[in-house]
Structure formats: structure tokens, C-alpha cells
Design a protein around this motif. Structure first.
Motif, PDB file in Angstrom:
ATOM      1  N   TYR D 108       0.816  -1.196  -0.012  1.00  8.74           N
ATOM      2  CA  TYR D 108      -0.023   0.021   0.235  1.00  8.74           C
ATOM      3  C   TYR D 108       0.911   1.272   0.047  1.00  8.74           C
ATOM      4  CZ  TYR D 108      -4.168  -2.608   0.216  1.00  8.74           C
ATOM      5  OH  TYR D 108      -5.323  -3.354  -0.142  1.00  8.74           O
ATOM      6  N   SER D 110       3.697   1.389  -1.903  1.00  7.56           N
ATOM      7  CA  SER D 110       3.893   1.314  -3.334  1.00  7.56           C
ATOM      8  C   SER D 110       2.614   1.599  -3.979  1.00  7.56           C
ATOM      9  CB  SER D 110       4.711   0.014  -3.566  1.00  7.56           C
ATOM     10  OG  SER D 110       4.835   0.130  -5.020  1.00  7.56           O
ATOM     11  N   LEU D 272      -2.441   7.515  -6.842  1.00  3.89           N
ATOM     12  CA  LEU D 272      -1.060   6.888  -6.454  1.00  3.89           C
ATOM     13  C   LEU D 272      -0.972   6.403  -4.932  1.00  3.89           C
ATOM     14  CD1 LEU D 272       1.681   9.082  -8.405  1.00  3.89           C
ATOM     15  CD2 LEU D 272       0.653   6.513  -8.688  1.00  3.89           C
ATOM     16  N   SER D 275      -3.576   3.492  -4.350  1.00  4.36           N
ATOM     17  CA  SER D 275      -3.440   2.258  -5.069  1.00  4.36           C
ATOM     18  C   SER D 275      -2.287   1.246  -4.244  1.00  4.36           C
ATOM     19  CB  SER D 275      -3.033   2.558  -6.368  1.00  4.36           C
ATOM     20  OG  SER D 275      -1.568   2.778  -6.488  1.00  4.36           O
TER      21      SER D 275
HETATM   22 NA    NA Z   1       0.117   3.739  -2.572  1.00  7.37          NA
END
Ligand code: NA
Ligand code: AMP
Ligand code: AMP
Ligand code: AMP
Ligand code: NA
Ligand code: NA
Lengths: 103, 327, 327, 327, 103, 103
Positions: D108, D110, D272, D275
């Protein structure tokens, strides 16, 4: 279950030689074999892998052949005539099969 | 000279060449970036089909030039003759044995279709036309070099060559890329501009982009080749990989001028003569000359000559062709 | 008749058909040209997605025609009924055993989606419209034929058929191509012309070019099938491979007229009825009728009927549909 | 709120999302529909190349924004910091052991580049611009989270972590997707709008269509993951998969406002942060923390968070970013 | 290194039958196996290769199963119920494994 | 044909560990091996197949190594140091090879 003794011959050989090898096997009366893909390997001629090949041409495959013990020698001779001058490895193992009449 | 430099610079910063460089660097730094084998093969089928088709359409469009026959013949002679030159150079410049030298020589008589494709795309972005049948010349140059190399080995008297049998001959003449190139050339000729109109949004518009991805993969493969095969690149061998394309392209230049080709045609014939095979010929060598060292010829052709032609060679050949034809 | 011939000629020199012929010739001459399996499968996913989506958009655009339900039902009946006809013909024309005859019959009740796709592209290049929901009819025709064939075997009383179990039924109804075709059809219906606008430069413009490469591969595969399986093609069997599509398309024609479809819709229903499956049905036969000879049905469907439909059948069906509807 | 709902509805009926849903349903119903591995990998190479290139061109076009450096740094800090938040949440919400919790947390911190790509395409279809260098920020956020997770494990004192060695570090930093993203970003920057013009009919026009096929495959894979891994999804774990993206996006929102990014830039930074990785991080975890349960982190990241972000998350992040920036 | 005797059963079977075979194995309590791709082969039913297939459907795969000797018979019976009427080959070999408790 | 006894070691291991395993083999002086692709499998950690993977990263491969019997133990030790904590299977078989000097 009733099983019968047989031999399992595995030949790792350059893909460009595959059709020549199977032709030689057929000519020697060996009509049962299976061809497996090979991803890469390492040997005296260095290491290689499929991702490093421009085309399939220079890759390798594995030809596996299950055969009745008494037909082994003839098969090995036929195979060696093709493999001899090429990079590759031949190994032989005992195995058992169920329907002996097929081999 | 100035023009040459700016041409080279322009070529070097195109997305196509930079994609190749990206692939090369990625594999030299051992990134795990890779293009799946099946995808790379599919891309090459696309490129061959597109380039062949467009060549055929161009012939259909402009009519068959009287020089087509002569150009094909010249291509065959070049492919058969260049290995002799290469072999001579190798014996002088390197310590390679006859067998290895002959195997390497075969690669330089034959051609790299990707280098050819990149050449057409450089010509195109400069608005220089060329004969559509150069695609057929490229196909004609694939195979003769192999026969020359086998003859060189046989002449040496060694029993090393398994030599040419009919199965191998058929494999060489009907190898996938020749068949696809010639076949799509013929389809293009038959269907002409109308056929092209039907499929141009597949084979024309996305062409350069596809070439980028393909060259990214070529860079990855060339880089891996260099990393693993660099041991075979003694100085003489390395020098050959750069000198031979210059020699080859000069011979191609002379031939092109003799044939009276257009500026673009001459540049492409130079490119073909300068380029070295890394698909068809290596496969044939593994069958016919199994004792020759594959990492020698592959590293040289793919790791040295291909990058050289792509980055420096192409703009050079185009500039020279322009200078000498006033094109 | 003249019109028919010129139509056939026009069809035959399209890049699409010529690509198929190239593939066929390449493999008959045993070239090593091949399209990687993964690439061929990716192309077929593209074609199914595109054809389904476009069908759905066309339905969204023109509103659901009252005939949709009737057409679906007709498709199911055709698919279930054609195997009976095929089975009868096979028993008359060939010496195939009941098991093999039933297995072959299943293929001719079901459909070849690539033949359908090629048909839509022939219609399109002649500016003939067709009902968007014909895609859904195609999907509906995939499976029923399999059940008919199993019933034919069971009726024969042999214990040869492993028969249908629930796992097999699910596999057949949810096989990838049905799901993709129906799914993309629904997506097209939901997103409509706006959705199409978003992705048309992917699914519309390059479509014909992609079809060329796909048919190149189909030619390669058909040629290999012919080379290896030609032993099973005794004269009667061979004749069946050409007669059955004519019989099937005639039945499709009657059905289309009954349904009151448009010229293009009738041509497509004829095409579907004439075509034979070579993906879904062979897989189901291997599971359900393992003793039936696969090289028989594959060679016939892929090596005989597919090329026949692609080259001669399609222009014939379109011409007949035009003649009878005055379209 | 109304606007948010209509935005969500519009997002949900785009061909892109519906393709994902089709894949998801197909695999939940156990259809054998599948995209070959090589094709899926080729598609992801295309997407990474295209998104990176376009980001680079946009930077070349608008000049390097003074905020680039700050944004990169912020990305690195977010990636390193979010795992701490995730780890804390996991310890509160679930009964996972330290090792598993740390492994999940890494994912989470990354990012999922496909979620990012889908985000850019939502922005685009609403005509909202964003900073081109967000692509570089995405690349910067891939790896730091892994180091944080290993530190979390090491702090726990267990000897469970094989830990980080230099080989692993190189693999992480030079993994294919980072190299391709950064490389094509640089190529785009160097060649600029002219380079884009050369290849835009490859990387721009068909982009959304390719994304459809890719998301179809993602749906298939996510569905299979759910089917096989659903056993690990106890309620707490499942809830985490939806709560964490909301928490992450809120932190991303704050950061974006601090940095003074545009509306689109903020929405992308939220995306981002929300994701979770399912390629680079799982591979690293298998090497560094082999005892952690892979089906836990893969099912959560791919089966829960990815679908959530794609369908509900994206429109939410865009709407919130618009509301708070008045964009 | 301490090793233990085991059997290695290799079954070459049509890809369409793969899920039925693994289901039968699972039902017989055999939960460890590996599936390998096959490129082509030749047998009584002729020769085939992957390039000649329209789709994966008609290809073959190899299922390899390492098993404790005393469980061999039960496994073979389960496998044969599936393989029997289909083209394919079953072979059995001796092998040794390191962590016996896993098999 | 004259053959010599050898051992055939097959290691099924996660693809991410492949380079580490071959490195360990090389370090132990084992320079001959072949890498085969694996499509799927089942074991204590559940079942998986290639179609279910987002990327190759989490797939498995099979490393096959033919080796002189007296070098087996050293090789197994090197392999185990890598494989130990990972999912995977190691099996050892007798085999025969033709050109013994190569192994
Ligand atoms: Na993330
Ligand atoms: N000892 C071995 N065990 C398994 N495979 C081997 C071995 N030696 C060679 N090979 C395989 O055979 C190929 C050619 O070997 P070589 O002729 O020794 O270069 C290698 O790339 C490997 O794939
Ligand atoms: N003797 C054999 N050795 C190895 N593989 C075989 C043998 N016989 C058959 N096969 C494999 O099993 C498949 C089906 O064999 P069959 O049922 O004999 O047609 C062949 O295509 C081969 O891949
Ligand atoms: N008994 C077995 N026979 C063959 N392959 C196995 C066996 N057990 C495990 N495997 C393979 O090793 C992988 C990991 O096994 P495991 O560590 O037990 O989950 C599986 O996915 C299979 O590919
Ligand atoms: Na040349
Ligand atoms: Na039909």
C-alpha cells in the motif's frame, strides 16, 4: 496396477535440430516421443536463456522418449548420429509404463 | 560534414533510436525488463508484413522499373561476394580460424531486415523516396551468403562442415522472413494502392511506434549478447564489426551508382550491404557448421554491427548517397 | 452471374484473402513461417472484442429491432438442426461410422466466428449494412449443435459417448469466445456511439489489417492441417466439406427470408449456417467423444470448409442475398 | 454530491471499466476466457511506454515545473511513510501477524501503475490537465515502501526477514516497469512534441482501446485471485482493503495541496497514494519475506483494492480534487 | 543428506482433460502436482505440434506428481479413470525426496 | 552403447528465486543445468496457474541438473541453502549418461 519396465530417454538439443532428430527417430522406428520447451540452461558452451534470443532459432528443446528396453540401443544410435556434433545432453532412466503394448 | 553531423544528431534523438538505447542500457545494467518472445516475434511479423506490403504497393504504383531485374541480380552477387571480402578481412584483422571466420563472413553477406526497416524510416522522415522493389532486393540478399561461406569452408578441405543438404537448402530458401517479405510484397503489388487504403491505418500509421517497441527489445537482446559474449570480442574482432559495414556499404554504394538507383535506393543498398544477419544465418550455421562458435558471430553481428549501423551508419549512408547523387 | 464473378474476383484479390492464401501456400511448401500461439490468441481476442462491441453499438444506435428475439431463436434452431442434416448427408456421402459422423456434424451446426468476421468485412467494403445483433445470433449458434451431436450418438445406442456432464455443459456455455463476444456486445450496447468514439481508433481503423495477420495464421494452420490430415480426406468426405456449406447456407437463406432480415443480415446468416466450428466444438468433442477421430473433423472444417467459405462462399452468399432481396 | 454521483456513473459505464467488469464476471463464473501471459505482458509494456512518453513530452512542452523536485521527494516520503500507516491500521483492524502485516503494508505504500493510467484516462475524458512529471513521481513511489516494510519486520526482532541484500536492492530499483517508465519519460522529454507527432498514432489514438483489453485481463486475474484467495479475506482484512485507499488518498490529497499541484495532479497523487502494488512488491516480498502469505497480499491488493479504486475510488478522488481546488 | 524413497508419476494428457485429471487427483487425496507445458509429440494417433493448433484446446500438457510409494496405486487408479479413453501416456519412476513428510 | 551412472536432480522453485539458485549452483561448481517452464501446480501452499498471475514474477520454474553421483551432496547443500525457506520441491533420480566426462 500391473506395470512393465521401460526406458525414458531425454535429449536436450538445439531447436534447429529438432526436426532432424525426430526424423532420425522415425527412421529408426521410434514413433512415440514428446517435445518439451526449455527456458534456458548452462553447460560447457556457456549459459543462455530464451529472453536473450532474437528468435526461437537458437533456443533448445527437450525430446522425451519412452521406449521398450530392447529397442534402446537402436534408438540411442539413431539419436547420436544427429546429436553428436551439436551441443546437448542425453540421459537415460528406468521407468515403468502401464500399457506395454504401446511402446 | 556539418550536414552529416546534424543528420546524425537528428537520427540519434529520434524516439526509435532512443528506444534502442534504452533497451541496451537496461540490459547492460541488468534490469529485468524484457519483451516476451512471442510478442517480439509478433512485432517482427508485423514489420515484415508492413514493409513488404508497402514495397509492393509502391511498385504497383510506379510500375516496374526496368532496373528491378538488374537490382535483384546485383543483390544476389553482393550477398555471395561480400563474404569473400569479409573472410579476407577477418584473416588479416583477426586470428579466427577458417571455420569461425567463414561463419562470421556469412552473416555479413546476408542482411538485417530491421536495419533496412530503420533505414526506410530515416529516409521517410527526410522526405527521400526510394525504389519499392528494394524490399525484394533485401529478400534476395538473405541466402546466397550462406552458400558462399560453406564453399569457403569446403575449400579449406576440413571435414568440419556438415555442409549443405537439400533439407537445409529448403529451410534457408523458405525461411519465415523471406516468405513473409516476398509474400506481402506480392500482395501489395496485386492489391495496389486500393489494398493499401484498406489497411493503412494498421500498417502505415502505427509503424514507427511499433518499431520503437521492437527496437527496445533489440536493445535488450543486444545488450544481453554483449554482456555474455563480450569475452569473444578481442580488439581485432571488435574492429572488424565496425570496419566491415563501412567496407560493405562502400561496395553497396558503387553497385547502386552502377545500377543508377535513386538517392534513397542507393542509401538502402548501402544499408543492406553494411548490415549483418542475426536470425536466418545463425540458424543455418548451427545446422551446417555446428563447430563454429555461435557467441562469436551473434555478439559481433548483434552487439557491435547492428548498434553501429543503427546509430552512426544510417545517417552516414544517407548523407553519402545524397552527396554523390546530388539528391 | 457476371456480377457474381466480378464480386468473387474482387473478394479474392483483397489483402485479407491473399494473406490467407500466403499462409496456406507457405505451410504447404513447408516454410517455417509461424505466428506464435500467444499472438494468435491475442489477435482472436481483439477480433472478438471488436466485432462484439461494434455489433452492440449498432444495436444501441438503431434501437433493438423487434426481430432480435426471433433471430436468436432461429439461430438456436439452426444450430441444433443443421447437425441432423449434416449427419444424414455424411451417412449418404461417406462411409464414416456413426461416432465420427456425429462428431463432424456437430462442427457444421456450430459456427466459425472468423468466417463471420470476414463476411462482415466483405459487406462493409461493398457498403451493405446489416443488423448489429447478428453478432448475438452468432454467439447463440455456437453451442446447441454439440448437444444435437451427442444426442445422435446416444440414439445410436453405443456406450461410446462419455456424454454430457454438468462440467462440460458449463465449459461449453461459458467458453471464452462466447463470453467475450456476448460481453463486448453488451458493453457496446451500454456505452453506445460515445463508447465507440473513445476506442474506435483501436477497434475500427486497424481492424482489417489485424484480420490480415490473423488470416495469415489461419492459412498456416489450415495448410498444416491439410498436410498432416489429408490422409483422412477420402473423396466422399472431401465433397461433404464443400457440399455442406452450400446446403447450410441455403437453409440459412430460407430462414433469413422468413425472418425478414436485411440483405446484409441474410448474407451473414447464410455465412453462419455455412461455416463450421474449429475451436469450441473440437474441444468439446475431445472431452465428450474421445474416440472420434480429431484429425477427421479438424481437417475437414479447417482445411476444406474454411478456405472454401473464405474464398468462394462469401461472395456467393452476398450475391445471392442481394439478388433475392433486390438489395 | 450530485456531481460526484454522476461522475461515478459516467466512469462506471465507460468501455474501460466495463471491460474490467466483464473479465471479473467471466472468471467468477469460471469461464475459460484468458489472455495469454505474453500478450498481457506486451500490453503492459505498451501502456508503460505510452504513459511515460506522454509524460515526458508534456514536461518538454511546458518546461520543467519548479515543483518537480519537491513532488519527487514528496512521492518518496509518501511511499516510505504510508506503510507505517497501513501497518498501524492492520494491527488495529485485523489479527494479522507482524510479518504478514508488514508485507501487506509494503503493497500500500507502493503503487499500481494501471490504476494511475486509468486515472489519467478519467482526467483526460473530463478535459482536466495534470503535471506531466506525475509519471516520474509514480516511478519514485514504487520502491521505498519495500524498505519501510523490511524495517518494520526487522524492528520486530524476528529472524524471519531474509532482509535486503544488494542483489535484491538492484532488482527492485531496476525492475522492468521502473526502467521502462523512467526511460520512456526521458525519451519523451528529449524528443518532445516532434517525437510525439512521429508515434502518436501508436501511443495516443489506440491507447484507450488497448487499456480496455488490458483491464479485461486484469479483471480475469483479479477474479481468479478472489475465487482462490477469498479464504484469507476475513472481515477485518477485507475492510482494510477499502479503508486504506481512502486513508491513503486523503494523505495524498494533503500532500498535493501542500505542493500546490494542479487539480489533475492532486487527483493523480491521491490515486497513487490510494493504490496498491501487485507486481513489483509481491515479487520483492517473495524474496525478502518468503514466510509471509502471498495469497493474503495478492488477494487484498488485486482482488479488493484495485477494483475499488478503479470503479469507485477514481471518480471520488477526481471529484474531491475538483471541489477543493475549485478546478 | 537424508533422503526418502518416493514415486514420480508423469502423465501426458490432452489439455482439455487437465482440469478433470487434477480434480480426480484431488478427490483421491493427491494434492501435490506440477503441470508442465508440452510443445508437440508423436504417438499412435499421429504427430502434432503447438504451431499446428488453432487454439490451446487441442494441445497437451504433462502432469507430474511425486508421491509416497504406498499411495501410488490409489493415485494410478484415479488417474486412469480419467485418462483411459483419451490419448496420452502414463509413466512411473523411482525417485528420492528430502522432506518426506510433504508427500 | 556405453553409459555411466549419474544423478538427475529436479528442483521446482519460484521464478523469483531462479537466478539466486543458479548462482548458488555455479558457486558450488555446478555449471550444467537446464531450466524448464512450469504452467501451474498444487501443493501445501495451494494451487496456482500461470493464467492467474499478473506477471511472470510469481510463477515457478523447474531446474534440472544432471550430476556425477559423488558431487550430489555438495550440490544438494548449495541448493537447499536457497530453497529452504521457499515453497518448492526437490527430487533426485538415478540416470545414465553417455559422455561421462561432461558431468
Ligand atoms: Na499507494
Ligand atoms: N549437467 C547438465 N544437467 C542438465 N542440463 C545440462 C547439463 N549440461 C548441459 N545441459 C543442457 O544442455 C545445454 C548445452 O550444454 P553444453 O553442450 O554443455 O553447452 C545447456 O544449455 C543445458 O541446457
Ligand atoms: N513412447 C512415447 N514416449 C514419449 N511420449 C509419447 C510416447 N507415446 C506417446 N507419447 C505422447 O503422448 C501423445 C499421445 O500419444 P498417442 O495416444 O500414442 O497418440 C503423443 O503426442 C506424445 O506426446
Ligand atoms: N507432490 C508433488 N509433486 C509434484 N509437484 C509438487 C508436489 N508438491 C508440490 N509440488 C510443486 O511445488 C509447488 C509448491 O509446493 P508447496 O510448497 O507444497 O506449495 C506446487 O505449486 C507444485 O508445483
Ligand atoms: Na550485408
Ligand atoms: Na454452421
Amino acid at each position: 496396477m500391473q506395470t512393465h519396465k521401460a526406458k525414458r530417454v531425454a535429449i536436450i538439443i538445439e531447436a534447429v535440430m529438432e526436426s532432424r532428430l525426430t526424423k532420425a527417430l522415425n527412421d529408426a522406428g521410434v514413433t512415440g516421443y514428446t517435445i518439451l520447451p526449455v527456458l534456458g540452461g548452462s553447460g560447457r558452451s556457456g549459459s543462455w536463456n530464451r529472453a536473450g534470443q532474437v528468435s526461437r532459432a537458437s533456443g533448445m528443446v527437450q525430446v522425451v522418449c519412452i521406449i521398450r528396453p530392447d529397442r534402446l540401443d537402436k534408438m540411442l544410435e539413431a539419436a547420436f548420429a544427429v546429436v553428436e556434433r551439436h551441443i546437448g545432453v542425453v540421459s537415460i532412466q528406468d521407468c515403468e509404463v502401464v500399457r506395454a503394448e504401446r511402446f | 560534414m556539418d550536414q552529416l553531423l546534424s543528420l546524425a544528431a537528428e537520427n540519434l534523438i529520434s524516439p526509435i533510436i532512443l528506444s534502442f538505447v534504452l533497451g541496451l542500457l537496461a540490459s547492460l545494467f541488468r534490469s529485468d525488463l524484457s519483451v516476451p518472445e512471442a510478442a517480439a516475434k509478433a512485432l517482427s511479423i508485423y514489420l515484415l508484413f508492413a514493409i513488404g506490403f508497402k514495397g509492393g504497393v509502391s511498385v504497383a504504383d510506379h510500375g516496374i522499373d526496368g532496373r528491378l531485374g538488374a537490382a535483384l541480380l546485383a543483390g544476389i552477387i553482393l550477398s555471395a561476394g561480400l563474404p569473400m571480402v569479409a573472410f579476407g578481412l577477418l584473416r588479416v584483422m583477426t586470428r579466427l580460424e577458417r571455420l569461425d571466420a567463414a561463419a562470421v563472413a556469412a552473416h555479413y553477406g546476408s542482411i538485417s531486415i530491421v536495419t533496412f526497416v530503420a533505414g526506410t524510416s530515416v529516409l521517410e522522415s527526410q522526405g527521400i523516396g526510394s525504389e519499392g522493389y528494394m524490399v525484394a532486393v533485401a529478400a534476395a540478399m538473405e541466402a546466397p551468403a550462406i552458400l558462399s561461406a560453406l564453399w569457403l569452408v569446403a575449400r579449406g578441405g576440413g571435414s568440419d562442415a556438415r555442409g549443405m543438404d537439400s533439407a537445409l537448402l529448403r529451410e534457408i530458401m523458405l525461411n519465415g522472413s523471406i516468405v513473409l517479405l516476398v509474400g506481402s510484397f506480392l500482395i501489395g503489388m496485386i492489391t495496389g494502392p486500393e489494398g493499401l487504403a484498406e489497411i493503412s491505418s494498421f500498417i502505415v500509421s502505427p509503424f514507427k511506434g511499433v518499431l520503437c517497441i521492437f527496437l527496445l527489445d533489440m536493445g535488450l537482446v543486444a545488450g544481453r549478447g554483449l554482456r555474455e559474449g563480450s569475452g569473444v570480442l578481442r580488439p581485432g574482432v571488435l574492429a572488424f564489426g565496425v570496419v566491415m559495414p563501412l567496407v560493405g556499404s562502400t561496395i553497396g554504394l558503387g553497385t547502386g551508382l552502377l545500377l543508377g538507383l535513386s538517392t534513397g535506393g542507393i542509401a538502402l543498398l548501402m544499408t543492406l550491404s553494411a548490415s549483418a544477419s542475426y536470425i536466418a544465418v545463425p540458424a543455418a550455421m548451427r545446422v551446417a557448421l555446428p563447430e563454429a562458435n555461435p557467441s562469436l558471430y551473434l555478439t559481433l553481428s548483434l552487439g557491435v554491427t547492428f548498434p553501429f549501423n543503427l546509430t552512426l551508419g544510417l545517417p552516414l549512408y544517407v548523407a553519402v548517397a545524397q552527396a554523390l547523387t546530388g539528391g
